[in-house]
Enzyme design. Sequence first.
Site, short mmCIF file in Angstrom:
data_model
loop_
_atom_site.label_atom_id
_atom_site.label_comp_id
_atom_site.label_asym_id
_atom_site.label_seq_id
_atom_site.Cartn_x
_atom_site.Cartn_y
_atom_site.Cartn_z
N ASN A 1 3.32 -7.67 -1.07
CA ASN A 1 2.74 -6.81 -0.05
C ASN A 1 3.47 -5.48 0.06
O ASN A 1 2.87 -4.46 0.44
CB ASN A 1 2.75 -7.53 1.30
CG ASN A 1 1.74 -8.66 1.36
OD1 ASN A 1 0.62 -8.54 0.87
ND2 ASN A 1 2.13 -9.78 1.95
N HIS B 1 14.28 -4.25 -2.94
CA HIS B 1 13.21 -3.37 -3.40
C HIS B 1 13.79 -1.99 -3.70
O HIS B 1 14.46 -1.40 -2.85
CB HIS B 1 12.10 -3.25 -2.34
CG HIS B 1 11.62 -4.56 -1.82
ND1 HIS B 1 10.83 -5.41 -2.55
CD2 HIS B 1 11.83 -5.17 -0.62
CE1 HIS B 1 10.56 -6.49 -1.84
NE2 HIS B 1 11.17 -6.37 -0.67
#
Length: 270
Positions: A191, A221
């Site tokens: 997502n 990330h």
Amino acid sequence: MSDRHVGIAGLGTIGMAVSTALCEGRIPGLRLSAVAASTRERAAAHIAHLPDAPVAVEAEVLPDHADIIIECAPAAAFRACAEPAIEAGRTLIVLSAGALLSHMDLIDRAAVTGARITVPTGALVGLDAVRAMAEGTIHTARIETRKPPAGLAGAPYLTANGIDLKGLKVPQCVFSGTAREAALAFPANINVGAALSLAGAGPDRTEVAIWADPQIARNTHIVTVQSDSAEAAMTITGLPSSDNPKTSASVANSVLATLRRLTSPLVVGS
């Protein structure tokens, strides 16, 4: 001013955390009125202990009870939760950003019905900067996601390609492609990549690499974006939820921050 009413579709880790916060009155001006899960009985059991417990209903009737709907259901249930809210012209807060990439027609429909779709920042930072860059021209956008192997377990892409992460000793890149492709391959895991693509260059121009890394304990990330106005490099390291290693612990807080913007007299950030 009377409270605005909130409905929540999905009572997993995120849904329960947000439900508890709303029932405890942590967001002034908002009241949790209704919740939905896979069955009404399951929903009722999940929220029975909450103060001022909301009513348990089917997902399709949540818009009858609330003007703000929070979707935090499994990706497979996304449309069943999202479409009724769009048709009723409600504010829809979407956690399954990856699923939204496969149902982009809902955005066009929202423009007709007056609904608004909001994707929270979630486990990322810097989406304000990316949105600003998108007002000009974004040349490249890339996100590299690294998760402990348990955080990728059960992903359709791994099953379809016979990729077994059990006993993995060294980091392994298990996927490289676009955000749209990643959303289909890892519906419960990417997502963040979908949100980045929606804020910036789009799902077909946002590159995604996914790594299974047994040497880390936190979801990581790494985002790089280049545009005609700025360049950005961001690294986000978040703890996995104790209840669900596929979900970052920061996501529920991001939903609460999104809700607070709806009623706060001061909003910071574009």
